[in-house]
Design an enzyme around this catalytic site. Sequence first.
Site: not given
Ligand code: MTE
Ligand code: HPA
Ligand code: MOS
Length: 777
Positions: A245, A323, A726
């Site tokens: 991120e 959070r 998550e």
């Molecule tokens: N799944 C896979 N295969 N690889 C990843 O890096 N990241 C996770 C989750 N699932 C991740 C994953 C995290 S931290 C988040 S915030 C979400 O996927 C982000 O994707 P989305 O918002 O499309 O669910």
């Molecule tokens: N979640 C995940 N990533 C973020 C957030 C949050 O609430 N705020 C800023 N980056």
């Molecule tokens: Mo997921 S920790 O919000 O990239």
Amino acid sequence: MNKMEVKAPATGRLHESTPHDSAAKQVAGRAEYVDDITEPEGTLHAYLGLSTKAHAEIASLDLDAVRAAPGVVGVLTAGDVPGENDISSVHKHDEPVFAETLVKYWGQPIFCVVGETRDAARRAAKLARIEYRDLPHVTDVAASLKDGGKLVTEPLKLERGDVEAGLARSKHRAKGTVTIGGQEHFYLESQIAFAIPGEDDEIFLHMSTQHPTEIQVMVAQVLGVPHAAITVNMRRMGGGFGGKETQGNLFAVVAALAATKFRRPVKIRPDRDDDFQITGKRHDFVVSYDVGYDDDGKIEAVAASFAARAGFSADLSGPVTDRALFHCDNAYYYPHVRVNSLPLFTNTVSNTAFRGFGGPQGIMACERWIEQIAYALGKDPLEVRKANFYGTDDRNVTPYHQTVEDNIIHRVVEELEQSSDYQKRRATVLEFNRTHAVLKKGIALSPVKFGISFTATWHNQAGALVHVYRDGSIHLSHGGTEMGQGLHIKVAQVVAEAFGVPVASVKINATNTGKVPNTSATAASSGTDLNGMAALDAANQIKARMEAHAARIYEVEPSDVHWEFGGIRAGQQFVPFMQLAESCWMNRVQLSAAGFYATPKIHWNRASGTGRPFYYYAYGASCSEVTIDTLTGEYQIDRADVVEDVGRSLNPAIDIGQVEGGFIQGVGWLTTEELWWDAKGQLRTHAPSTYKIPLASDVPREFNVWLADWSVNKEPAIGRSKAVGEPPLCLAYSVVEALSMAVASVADYKVHPNLDMPVTPERVLLGVERLKREKAA
Ligand code: MTE
Ligand code: HPA
Ligand code: MOS
């Protein structure tokens, strides 16, 4: 076996299991990652020179031997930065690209070497002669608190009711501290950046990042050029998990700086060991609490302080610790509550986003005091949980004053309790422990409620760009990034469904800041919610023009035009999609649109600690059974049953994959993954030899995962689905509590073991020994 049969092959219709668009390419080795891109002639390679002190002044920096090494083209230090020597993601100016006079953690970049080959640069980086004047360092929460508890950013306080009065009138109190460990992301593809200089001040970057716009902004800031000069392209990541991120910033700006200086393409890819030592991880927490409750285990008041190791800079520690507080209630109502965060400065890597973003740590603390209450009352923790669940019409206000309007935790837990046969198995476990001396078992059932939306309201926006070509094929770009989670296939399904075409007609394109600008990170599990809606908006704009065109040329009322799968029906006429697209072009109808979405209803006032930060909640529950060996501390997960609420799933196969992966990643965090810094402040667990992520053999012997297929999002989120990325990680708590129960059995469940997380085999063994002693005493 999964309870939900995942049927293939699929048509790609919305709500149907459809394979990940990269799956076949990944298994065949044809999915392209940044390091696979053909390097242009003359590409250079950068490597970082790192601090070997946790906190020190740089007395002298002699890079002559580095410059003179074979294959070296040049070196870069802070003095070579034309713009700002700053990559702090929250604009606190606390994170330089290269350290200038001070180093604040072991592994902090001081310079970079640029060489003709990666090997040349990497070898040369070792030749630096750096003299330091040592300064005192603090590396963990305890040391920081002892040292006055310096913060990296403003803490948060959430308060509702009258905590002092609530605690005073409670019949019982649960007081204590719980330690929750950090976690390394261990994405399969390490950080990488590839910068190609263009005309004038232009730089084009191929990146592995969850946040292309942030990369663009940081590179522009460091080079001192407008955002418009920088283009970031991102096809896919080999995992991000929050670790990409903000943590790609450093690598991007180093590659861009070198590309600018030497006017040649530059790539940088750290070794795994260096990636471990340079980049931030999940925050570890020490939470101290005082909880008042009655004879039924019903909670009256909660006071708690959440201290976290933030590292040497703020990075995302503010929102992460926020959070954590937002999840200190998990699924439970607190009549009186006051919680505060302490994002503590430490001389360690700057901790960052990691799947759940502080939420899991909040939930772990909460489940720990629930567990403690249950042990004190001699009850099954599940009973205490049920006594405290949020109500649906009352007892439904959170510590941040948002009313829970979509509570389904009762049904989720009831169904799991039935399907996992929890009560009967618990009795069997208790009986097993009565009759076995060495092996002991434990079982636990724990819930999760997880808030969906970025808590910083302005991040909850997204854009998309859709083109329909004359042959009916569709170009899709949106602001979200693919890290394996299946975002792209879901958004493609949304667009295909909107136009009534097979998903194969939709071409998924790399995320690119030139196509969709000013995007948010793909994070907070909101990727599909946000980008799915933005893409739908773009598709609907084009559809409206196509509909009007069809009504015109077939001379029917607009109300007589209907979309069907494969084309449009205008009165009696059926026009295939491709023919309609061609006809639109011939008649000068625009077939391209930019879409946009901003999540409605949400608002948040951090100063007062009140608002509606979350659009909705995702729910889930898990039941885990374990066996421990009381002579060695070794254990295995015999069975885990997991149910997750994803609303109306857009793609059940993808969602089940997310639940399985999230749960197992949570199990790794809470059981075997341990970060360890030595007295000098060096992270000594920086490779798979010392840092243990779960193996295939660590998957529960029996693993049942399914979706609450009756659930429909109360809010009109895309397709009435819910975010999935998550929340399932937090379900791993049931494994911790099952281990806890197995340990507690050696002292007849009278002593609450309060095992620190991760519950490594070592901690299980020490726990068993401690409880045996306490029982004997
Ligand atoms: N799944 C896979 N295969 N690889 C990843 O890096 N990241 C996770 C989750 N699932 C991740 C994953 C995290 S931290 C988040 S915030 C979400 O996927 C982000 O994707 P989305 O918002 O499309 O669910
Ligand atoms: N979640 C995940 N990533 C973020 C957030 C949050 O609430 N705020 C800023 N980056
Ligand atoms: Mo997921 S920790 O919000 O990239």
